[in-house]
Design an enzyme around this catalytic site. Sequence first.
Site, mmCIF file in Angstrom:
data_model
loop_
_atom_site.group_PDB
_atom_site.id
_atom_site.type_symbol
_atom_site.label_atom_id
_atom_site.label_comp_id
_atom_site.label_asym_id
_atom_site.label_seq_id
_atom_site.Cartn_x
_atom_site.Cartn_y
_atom_site.Cartn_z
ATOM 1 N N GLU A 180 5.160 -10.927 -6.000
ATOM 2 C CA GLU A 180 4.195 -11.057 -7.094
ATOM 3 C C GLU A 180 4.717 -10.528 -8.419
ATOM 4 O O GLU A 180 4.139 -10.813 -9.484
ATOM 5 C CB GLU A 180 2.877 -10.362 -6.731
ATOM 6 N N LYS B 99 -8.949 -11.769 -17.310
ATOM 7 C CA LYS B 99 -9.027 -11.921 -18.761
ATOM 8 C C LYS B 99 -8.290 -13.164 -19.254
ATOM 9 O O LYS B 99 -8.796 -13.888 -20.117
ATOM 10 C CB LYS B 99 -8.443 -10.677 -19.441
ATOM 11 N N HIS C 8 8.429 -7.620 -3.019
ATOM 12 C CA HIS C 8 7.200 -7.954 -3.759
ATOM 13 C C HIS C 8 7.396 -9.264 -4.523
ATOM 14 O O HIS C 8 7.957 -9.279 -5.628
ATOM 15 C CB HIS C 8 6.839 -6.831 -4.729
ATOM 16 N N ASP D 269 -15.103 -11.699 -24.048
ATOM 17 C CA ASP D 269 -15.883 -11.890 -22.826
ATOM 18 C C ASP D 269 -17.285 -12.417 -23.107
ATOM 19 O O ASP D 269 -17.715 -13.418 -22.534
ATOM 20 C CB ASP D 269 -15.974 -10.574 -22.042
ATOM 21 N N CYS E 158 5.136 -6.161 1.870
ATOM 22 C CA CYS E 158 5.477 -4.738 1.905
ATOM 23 C C CYS E 158 4.707 -4.027 3.026
ATOM 24 O O CYS E 158 4.968 -4.268 4.195
ATOM 25 C CB CYS E 158 5.239 -4.102 0.546
ATOM 26 N N TYR E 159 3.744 -3.169 2.702
ATOM 27 C CA TYR E 159 2.942 -2.527 3.748
ATOM 28 C C TYR E 159 2.300 -3.580 4.641
ATOM 29 O O TYR E 159 2.216 -3.415 5.864
ATOM 30 C CB TYR E 159 1.869 -1.643 3.124
ATOM 31 N N GLY F 3 0.831 -1.196 0.000
ATOM 32 C CA GLY F 3 0.000 0.000 0.000
ATOM 33 C C GLY F 3 0.866 1.246 0.000
ATOM 34 O O GLY F 3 2.053 1.197 0.340
#
Length: 532
Positions: free
Chosen positions: A193, A388, A191, A249, A103-104, A76
Amino acid sequence: MEESDGRPSDMPVIRTSGGSAHATERILVVDFGAQYAQLIARRVREANVYSEIVSHELTAEEFAAKAPSGIIFSGGPTSVLVDGAPRIDLGIYELGVPILGICYGAQLIAHQRGGLVSHNESGEYGRTRMTINEPGALLADAGIGTHSVWMSHFDAITLPPDGAIATASSPDAPVAAFEAPDAGLYAVQFHPEVHHTACGQDLIIRFVRDICGCNGQWTMASVIDSSVSAIRAQVGEDHAICGLSGGVDSAVAAALVHRAIGHQLTCVFVDTGLMRAGEGDQVVETFQKTQGIELVHVRAAERFFGRLEGVTDPEEKRKAIGELFIRIFEEAASGITEARFLVQGTLYPDVIESGTANAAKIKSHHNVGGLPADMDFELVEPLRNLFKDEVRAVGAELGLPDEIVWRQPFPGPGLGVRIIGEVTPEATDILQAADRIVREEVVAAKLEKEIWQAFAVLADIRSVGVMGDERTYARPVIIRAVTSEDAMTADWARLPYDLLERMSNRIINEVEGVNRVVYDITSKPPGTIEWE
């Protein structure tokens, strides 16, 4: 309907079905305002475990009601040391569910659980060398030693929480990772990710599989099975209609619902005349002839061009296209008197964006206009829990052709928002021809799966040129190509110069009315992917 649900808040919604209908393993990703919250959720899903993004404002009871297998606190932009910084209900630590802070999120665990977070004289941003001293459970795959990770912080954890062991450090983060297994607390300052952290995905897999005990059985095949069951339970013996736009979609949503209820589904394809070249015929071929879905094909190009005559403002264009689309859709739907359900291709990012209270309005969403509140349908949204790339995977699993599954995202108002100025049949012909060349060259270069979108824009200006020793005064075409994972952010694609040269030469030589081609090198932010 493509890209977003786009409905007013007062539209009657009784129940919906989604891809997580029967997910028994669930990781909750707590959003503290991080730009990477969605990316964390995606990485968990890549480990074949269902993830869901939730607000940090939920109570411990609300967390418990979701029966999570594990919880991840995102990063964050705020310091945990300032007044008003986002906090978490302390009762969440007592749920007996493993928690990973990033992190945060790591600093928050330390701050709330007896550790110490301090202001640094300098921060760590970008690629950083981190030293692992005690691998513990999270970093066992990386092993003791120095590793490259991605940092983005100013404050630093200087003392781990009570009962926790610091497992790693970096030059400006004395506690770059810590673990307290008895309390079920795990945290990393970096991080995992982002792809810049080499050991990142291994860390996430270890957390969700080894620590949280998830089996990793959430696959696209299981999503289809659970969705089919949920759709059948929802629709029963009634009928449903689906507005096909030609995009990924709505196409996958229609195929999934058809798998569930067969002839009880009727699709309505409103051909606005503003689609990419050849796409209207391809939609009819795929769904009516190949998939065997009952399809009502409405050719309405003349009505759309008539409605858009003299309209140049981008928002007015979107509203005009959306309103007319709805009116034509209603006319077609009125002949399907037995239909009680409306199928929409709403995706998970749409749901997240719709639920963001403080999001600023940049433009109307790409969906083809909001559905009116007096449409008396119950919604079926089988994709509302999918990203997606997962939708594409579902489409491939359902047997849809690559031309549909890998079709690039397309705005609901179609080429109407890629023609700057008035939308006319002549301008549309020019843009369709230029856009076809861009897409053909991207495919020929085998880049169609690496680029999020590549398309042409027709500007409402003219420039002087020389063609065949004669002066020309014609319109320019702008080529736009971006890379992205979820369209929340996007970077301009570094296309090879020879590819850009081929596109430019072909457009100028083959498309009448164009004498100049330019390339857009703006990222999102500050720009948007579309021009209007």
